[in-house]
Design a protein around this motif. Structure first.
Motif, PDB file in Angstrom:
ATOM      1  N   LYS A   1     -11.334   3.124 -16.083  1.00  0.00           N
ATOM      2  CA  LYS A   1     -11.033   3.839 -17.334  1.00  0.00           C
ATOM      3  C   LYS A   1     -12.287   4.635 -17.724  1.00  0.00           C
ATOM      4  O   LYS A   1     -13.401   4.103 -17.608  1.00  0.00           O
TER       5      LYS A   1
ATOM      6  N   LEU B   1      -6.832  -6.949 -21.212  1.00  0.00           N
ATOM      7  CA  LEU B   1      -6.288  -6.429 -19.950  1.00  0.00           C
ATOM      8  C   LEU B   1      -6.396  -4.908 -19.831  1.00  0.00           C
ATOM      9  O   LEU B   1      -6.670  -4.387 -18.753  1.00  0.00           O
ATOM     10  N   VAL B   2      -6.230  -4.188 -20.934  1.00  0.00           N
ATOM     11  CA  VAL B   2      -6.247  -2.717 -20.846  1.00  0.00           C
ATOM     12  C   VAL B   2      -7.644  -2.206 -20.473  1.00  0.00           C
ATOM     13  O   VAL B   2      -7.793  -1.220 -19.749  1.00  0.00           O
TER      14      VAL B   2
ATOM     15  N   HIS C   1     -10.414  -7.667 -14.223  1.00  0.00           N
ATOM     16  CA  HIS C   1      -9.030  -7.224 -14.405  1.00  0.00           C
ATOM     17  C   HIS C   1      -8.093  -8.012 -13.495  1.00  0.00           C
ATOM     18  O   HIS C   1      -7.033  -8.476 -13.918  1.00  0.00           O
TER      19      HIS C   1
ATOM     20  N   ARG D   1      -5.071 -10.144 -14.899  1.00  0.00           N
ATOM     21  CA  ARG D   1      -3.711  -9.684 -14.589  1.00  0.00           C
ATOM     22  C   ARG D   1      -2.913 -10.785 -13.886  1.00  0.00           C
ATOM     23  O   ARG D   1      -1.757 -11.036 -14.213  1.00  0.00           O
TER      24      ARG D   1
ATOM     25  N   ILE E   1       5.841  -6.822 -32.238  1.00  0.00           N
ATOM     26  CA  ILE E   1       4.720  -7.226 -31.377  1.00  0.00           C
ATOM     27  C   ILE E   1       3.930  -8.366 -32.028  1.00  0.00           C
ATOM     28  O   ILE E   1       3.415  -9.245 -31.339  1.00  0.00           O
TER      29      ILE E   1
ATOM     30  N   ALA F   1      -1.450  -1.647 -27.179  1.00  0.00           N
ATOM     31  CA  ALA F   1      -0.650  -1.147 -26.058  1.00  0.00           C
ATOM     32  C   ALA F   1       0.841  -1.185 -26.362  1.00  0.00           C
ATOM     33  O   ALA F   1       1.602  -0.391 -25.825  1.00  0.00           O
ATOM     34  N   GLY F   2       1.266  -2.106 -27.240  1.00  0.00           N
ATOM     35  CA  GLY F   2       2.691  -2.347 -27.350  1.00  0.00           C
ATOM     36  C   GLY F   2       3.348  -1.883 -28.630  1.00  0.00           C
ATOM     37  O   GLY F   2       4.552  -2.025 -28.781  1.00  0.00           O
TER      38      GLY F   2
ATOM     39  N   THR G   1       3.511   2.809 -28.583  1.00  0.00           N
ATOM     40  CA  THR G   1       4.257   3.279 -27.412  1.00  0.00           C
ATOM     41  C   THR G   1       5.760   3.096 -27.649  1.00  0.00           C
ATOM     42  O   THR G   1       6.541   4.040 -27.477  1.00  0.00           O
TER      43      THR G   1
ATOM     44  N   THR H   1       8.597   6.064 -28.544  1.00  0.00           N
ATOM     45  CA  THR H   1       9.766   6.233 -27.660  1.00  0.00           C
ATOM     46  C   THR H   1      11.055   6.195 -28.484  1.00  0.00           C
ATOM     47  O   THR H   1      11.966   7.003 -28.285  1.00  0.00           O
TER      48      THR H   1
ATOM     49  N   PRO I   1       5.582   8.356 -23.749  1.00  0.00           N
ATOM     50  CA  PRO I   1       4.582   8.197 -24.810  1.00  0.00           C
ATOM     51  C   PRO I   1       3.160   8.444 -24.301  1.00  0.00           C
ATOM     52  O   PRO I   1       2.318   8.941 -25.033  1.00  0.00           O
TER      53      PRO I   1
ATOM     54  N   ARG J   1      -8.806   8.386 -15.909  1.00  0.00           N
ATOM     55  CA  ARG J   1      -9.626   7.558 -15.033  1.00  0.00           C
ATOM     56  C   ARG J   1     -10.945   8.277 -14.741  1.00  0.00           C
ATOM     57  O   ARG J   1     -11.053   9.493 -14.943  1.00  0.00           O
TER      58      ARG J   1
ATOM     59  N   PRO K   1       6.766   6.426 -16.248  1.00  0.00           N
ATOM     60  CA  PRO K   1       6.382   6.331 -17.664  1.00  0.00           C
ATOM     61  C   PRO K   1       5.512   5.114 -17.948  1.00  0.00           C
ATOM     62  O   PRO K   1       4.746   5.105 -18.906  1.00  0.00           O
ATOM     63  N   PHE K   2       5.615   4.087 -17.102  1.00  0.00           N
ATOM     64  CA  PHE K   2       4.789   2.886 -17.282  1.00  0.00           C
ATOM     65  C   PHE K   2       3.641   2.873 -16.268  1.00  0.00           C
ATOM     66  O   PHE K   2       3.086   1.821 -15.981  1.00  0.00           O
TER      67      PHE K   2
ATOM     68  N   ARG L   1      -2.229  -1.343 -11.995  1.00  0.00           N
ATOM     69  CA  ARG L   1      -2.495  -1.289 -13.437  1.00  0.00           C
ATOM     70  C   ARG L   1      -1.308  -0.724 -14.207  1.00  0.00           C
ATOM     71  O   ARG L   1      -1.465  -0.168 -15.295  1.00  0.00           O
TER      72      ARG L   1
ATOM     73  N   CYS M   1       2.115  -0.813 -16.493  1.00  0.00           N
ATOM     74  CA  CYS M   1       2.303  -1.530 -17.750  1.00  0.00           C
ATOM     75  C   CYS M   1       2.848  -2.931 -17.505  1.00  0.00           C
ATOM     76  O   CYS M   1       3.945  -3.093 -16.976  1.00  0.00           O
TER      77      CYS M   1
HETATM   78  C1  HEM Z   1       7.771   2.264 -24.098  1.00  0.00           C
HETATM   79  C2  HEM Z   1       6.739   1.483 -24.222  1.00  0.00           C
HETATM   80  C3  HEM Z   1       5.543   1.473 -23.311  1.00  0.00           C
HETATM   81  C4  HEM Z   1       5.076   2.434 -22.455  1.00  0.00           C
HETATM   82  C5  HEM Z   1       5.685   3.790 -22.140  1.00  0.00           C
HETATM   83  C6  HEM Z   1       3.870   1.911 -21.840  1.00  0.00           C
HETATM   84  C7  HEM Z   1       3.116   2.608 -20.905  1.00  0.00           C
HETATM   85  C8  HEM Z   1       1.963   2.108 -20.331  1.00  0.00           C
HETATM   86  C9  HEM Z   1       1.122   2.843 -19.405  1.00  0.00           C
HETATM   87  C10 HEM Z   1       1.365   4.281 -18.950  1.00  0.00           C
HETATM   88  C11 HEM Z   1       0.109   2.027 -19.049  1.00  0.00           C
HETATM   89  C12 HEM Z   1      -1.061   2.369 -18.131  1.00  0.00           C
HETATM   90  C13 HEM Z   1      -2.237   2.856 -18.961  1.00  0.00           C
HETATM   91  C14 HEM Z   1      -3.479   3.095 -18.149  1.00  0.00           C
HETATM   92  O1  HEM Z   1      -3.691   2.442 -17.144  1.00  0.00           O
HETATM   93  O2  HEM Z   1      -4.283   3.943 -18.562  1.00  0.00           O
HETATM   94  C15 HEM Z   1       0.287   0.764 -19.741  1.00  0.00           C
HETATM   95  C16 HEM Z   1      -0.549  -0.322 -19.610  1.00  0.00           C
HETATM   96  C17 HEM Z   1      -0.412  -1.485 -20.333  1.00  0.00           C
HETATM   97  N1  HEM Z   1       0.603  -1.796 -21.213  1.00  0.00           N
HETATM   98 FE1  HEM Z   1       2.182  -0.633 -21.689  1.00  0.00          FE
HETATM   99  N2  HEM Z   1       3.631   0.666 -22.330  1.00  0.00           N
HETATM  100  C18 HEM Z   1       4.624   0.345 -23.229  1.00  0.00           C
HETATM  101  C19 HEM Z   1       4.772  -0.835 -23.934  1.00  0.00           C
HETATM  102  C20 HEM Z   1       3.963  -1.942 -23.794  1.00  0.00           C
HETATM  103  C21 HEM Z   1       4.173  -3.210 -24.458  1.00  0.00           C
HETATM  104  C22 HEM Z   1       5.329  -3.526 -25.403  1.00  0.00           C
HETATM  105  C23 HEM Z   1       3.126  -4.021 -24.100  1.00  0.00           C
HETATM  106  C24 HEM Z   1       2.832  -5.450 -24.499  1.00  0.00           C
HETATM  107  C25 HEM Z   1       3.661  -6.280 -24.980  1.00  0.00           C
HETATM  108  C26 HEM Z   1       2.278  -3.264 -23.205  1.00  0.00           C
HETATM  109  C27 HEM Z   1       1.122  -3.744 -22.644  1.00  0.00           C
HETATM  110  C28 HEM Z   1       0.356  -3.046 -21.728  1.00  0.00           C
HETATM  111  C29 HEM Z   1      -0.875  -3.577 -21.148  1.00  0.00           C
HETATM  112  C30 HEM Z   1      -1.506  -4.921 -21.478  1.00  0.00           C
HETATM  113  C31 HEM Z   1      -1.344  -2.604 -20.251  1.00  0.00           C
HETATM  114  C32 HEM Z   1      -2.570  -2.681 -19.356  1.00  0.00           C
HETATM  115  C33 HEM Z   1      -2.140  -3.159 -17.965  1.00  0.00           C
HETATM  116  C34 HEM Z   1      -3.273  -3.257 -16.974  1.00  0.00           C
HETATM  117  O3  HEM Z   1      -4.222  -2.460 -17.046  1.00  0.00           O
HETATM  118  O4  HEM Z   1      -3.185  -4.122 -16.096  1.00  0.00           O
HETATM  119  N3  HEM Z   1       2.820  -2.014 -23.037  1.00  0.00           N
HETATM  120  N4  HEM Z   1       1.430   0.841 -20.524  1.00  0.00           N
END
Ligand code: HEM
Length: 470
Positions: A70, A86-87, A94, A98, A153, A275-276, A279, A283, A341, A347, A408-409, A414, A416
């Motif tokens: 990051k 984690l983020v 990590h 994870r 959340i 994170a949660g 987003t 959406t 979102p 990076r 999108p995730f 890494r 979501c």
């Molecule tokens: C529509 C809803 C969501 C979208 C579109 C979304 C999207 C993303 C994306 C694109 C990443 C990667 C970010 C990066 O690496 O720079 C990410 C990582 C992450 N998200 Fe989500 N997210 C959503 C909802 C959530 C929710 C509800 C949670 C928790 C309950 C969550 C927890 C996390 C965590 C902890 C990471 C880091 C994962 C890692 O680095 O191993 N997200 N998310």
């Protein structure tokens, strides 16, 4: 990097930042104009790279994921707020977090959170209904949806009652002070200054005092939540099914070398919140906006919901029931396609890298242009920019979709961790909203799409709302 095509810098100090902050989807336009590897300029005219090349994305997210960290120069404030959860964790840290956290987000656990999603959605429906009953039909939906996802959340993440839909509390206020500043431009500038000037946050000015005060509240509340859980855990396994309880149970059962530390556990509280929350709320807002502008799609979704849940007062789906609704699924996928979102993720490469014919020196800021891929006519055809949920039922379209061009995730190591949680929460919220209300555009209301990390309607989203009578 001199040879990489891209927009010329617009300012010596701020490169192309003004365009990025004020023009919608600049990243998408640059990819469409210059190709899959684009050079642009960030703060202090730093050369940055934008990529929409699936091979490079595979390398960055899977094959050599830990060579791309990051961007350190964007994280000073984030680390003060959330710590290295984690983020923000990197490398071995990590990997350990994870591995330990994955089981908490498994299907079986998300299934058990469905009643919580329904409970918060019911409160939301009641509040909007009160508003409509009182004769107000043009409703600013942003605070409603945002508070609902904050409440979700809080409850499903760490068994914390924000109750923000109906009252205020100190953690919600601290969170708002940090993320919903009444002056987003000033907030943006202060974050940049904090990232580039060490000890900026130590300067005794009001802005910094407010920032530190909010961080202190977050720290105190998260610590207290942790203490309560640990006290409870003295009597054996925690019974609650929120993510934090699940994590504590999993951690307790692990050998020492695989455990995460108490600090790391505490950091996850704010991590889940950041994170949660926004987003999922953005959406949901974008989806309501799209359905208001595509009434036929809204009707089709409502038909599906009425068929599945003929009595709207008894809307109580299970995880499997909500996931079996085909058109709902198409609408969810389509919303996440054109209103991701996170339109880009950032990076920095820790080693020199070769992208196509270009050498990218180490420590370059690189952005993966998710949204540009989601809007690419090569993948999605001439209607790439349109909201068309039916495309997800067309095998000639879906056969081209992969986890490297629809992400999108994000994808890979890494990606979501909360995606199943988010999809289920979003489906429940949306279904209850569409089963109970009709949404139409509000005449004369205008907004812009603004992206500060997460893209959302700015200043807010207003729609005209009426009740579905039966
Ligand atoms: C529509 C809803 C969501 C979208 C579109 C979304 C999207 C993303 C994306 C694109 C990443 C990667 C970010 C990066 O690496 O720079 C990410 C990582 C992450 N998200 Fe989500 N997210 C959503 C909802 C959530 C929710 C509800 C949670 C928790 C309950 C969550 C927890 C996390 C965590 C902890 C990471 C880091 C994962 C890692 O680095 O191993 N997200 N998310």
């Amino acid at each position: 990097m001199r040879k990489i095509p891209g927009p010329p810098p617009e300012s010596i100090l701020f490169g192309n930042i003004k365009t990025l902050l004020t023009e919608e989807d600049s990243y998408v336009k640059w990819i469409q104009k210059y190709g899959n590897i684009v050079k642009f300029y960030g703060i202090f005219n730093q050369t940055s790279i934008l990529v929409a090349d699936t091979k490079i994305i595979q390398d960055m997210t899977l094959n050599h994921v830990y060579d791309f960290i990051k961007p350190p120069n964007l994280l000073a404030d984030a680390i003060l707020i959330a710590g290295r959860g984690l983020v923000l964790a990197e490398g071995e840290e990590h990997k350990r977090q994870r591995k330990m956290m994955n089981p908490a987000f498994a299907h079986n656990n998300v299934k058990e959170m469905v009643p919580t999603f329904i409970r918060v959605a019911s409160t939301l429906i009641g509040l909007i209904e009160d508003k409509v009953n009182s004769g107000e039909s043009n409703i600013n939906l942003t605070p409603y949806i945002s508070k609902a996802t904050l409440d979700v959340i809080g409850l499903a993440g760490f068994n914390y009652e924000f109750n923000s839909l109906t009252s205020s509390n100190e953690l919600a206020e601290a969170y708002n002070a940090l993320f919903n500043s009444p002056n987003p431009t000033l907030r943006f500038i202060s974050t940049v200054l904090a990232n580039y000037i060490p000890f900026f946050r130590e300067i005794p000015i009001k802005m910094n005092r407010d920032f530190k005060n909010a961080c202190a509240i977050i720290n105190r509340v998260s610590k207290k939540l942790m203490e309560e859980k640990y006290n409870e855990a003295k009597n054996g396994e925690l019974k609650s099914k929120d993510l934090l309880s699940l994590l504590i149970n999993i951690n307790m059962a692990l050998p020492d070398e695989e455990k995460i530390t108490n600090d790391e556990l505490q950091y996850q509280i704010m991590t889940f919140l950041i994170a949660g929350h926004e987003t999922t709320s953005s959406t949901t807002l974008w989806c309501l906006y799209s359905l208001a502008h595509y009434p036929h799609e809204q009707d089709l979704l409502r038909e599906e919901l009425v068929k599945a849940f003929p009595d709207k007062s008894k809307f109580n789906p299970t995880f499997d029931e909500i996931n079996s609704l085909e058109y709902l699924n198409c609408i969810v996928k389509e919303t996440l396609r054109i209103y991701s979102p996170a339109p880009v993720v950032g990076r920095t490469n820790v080693e020199d890298k070769v992208f196509g014919e270009y050498l990218i020196p180490k420590n370059t800021t690189i952005r993966i242009a998710l949204l540009a891929l989601h809007k690419s006519p090569e993948i999605w055809g001439p209607t790439a920019n349109e909201f068309d949920p039916k495309r997800w039922l067309d095998p000639s379209v879906t056969k081209n979709v992969t986890n490297l061009n629809y992400l999108p995730f994000l994808t890979g190591t890494r990606s979501c961790i909360g995606n199943k949680f988010a999809l289920t929460e979003f489906k429940i919220l949306l279904s209850m909203l569409i089963r109970n209300f009709v949404f139409k555009p509000t005449e004369g209301f205008e907004f812009k799409k603004r992206t500060m990390g997460v893209s959302k309607p700015s200043p807010y989203l207003a729609l005209t709302v009426s009740k579905v009578e039966c």
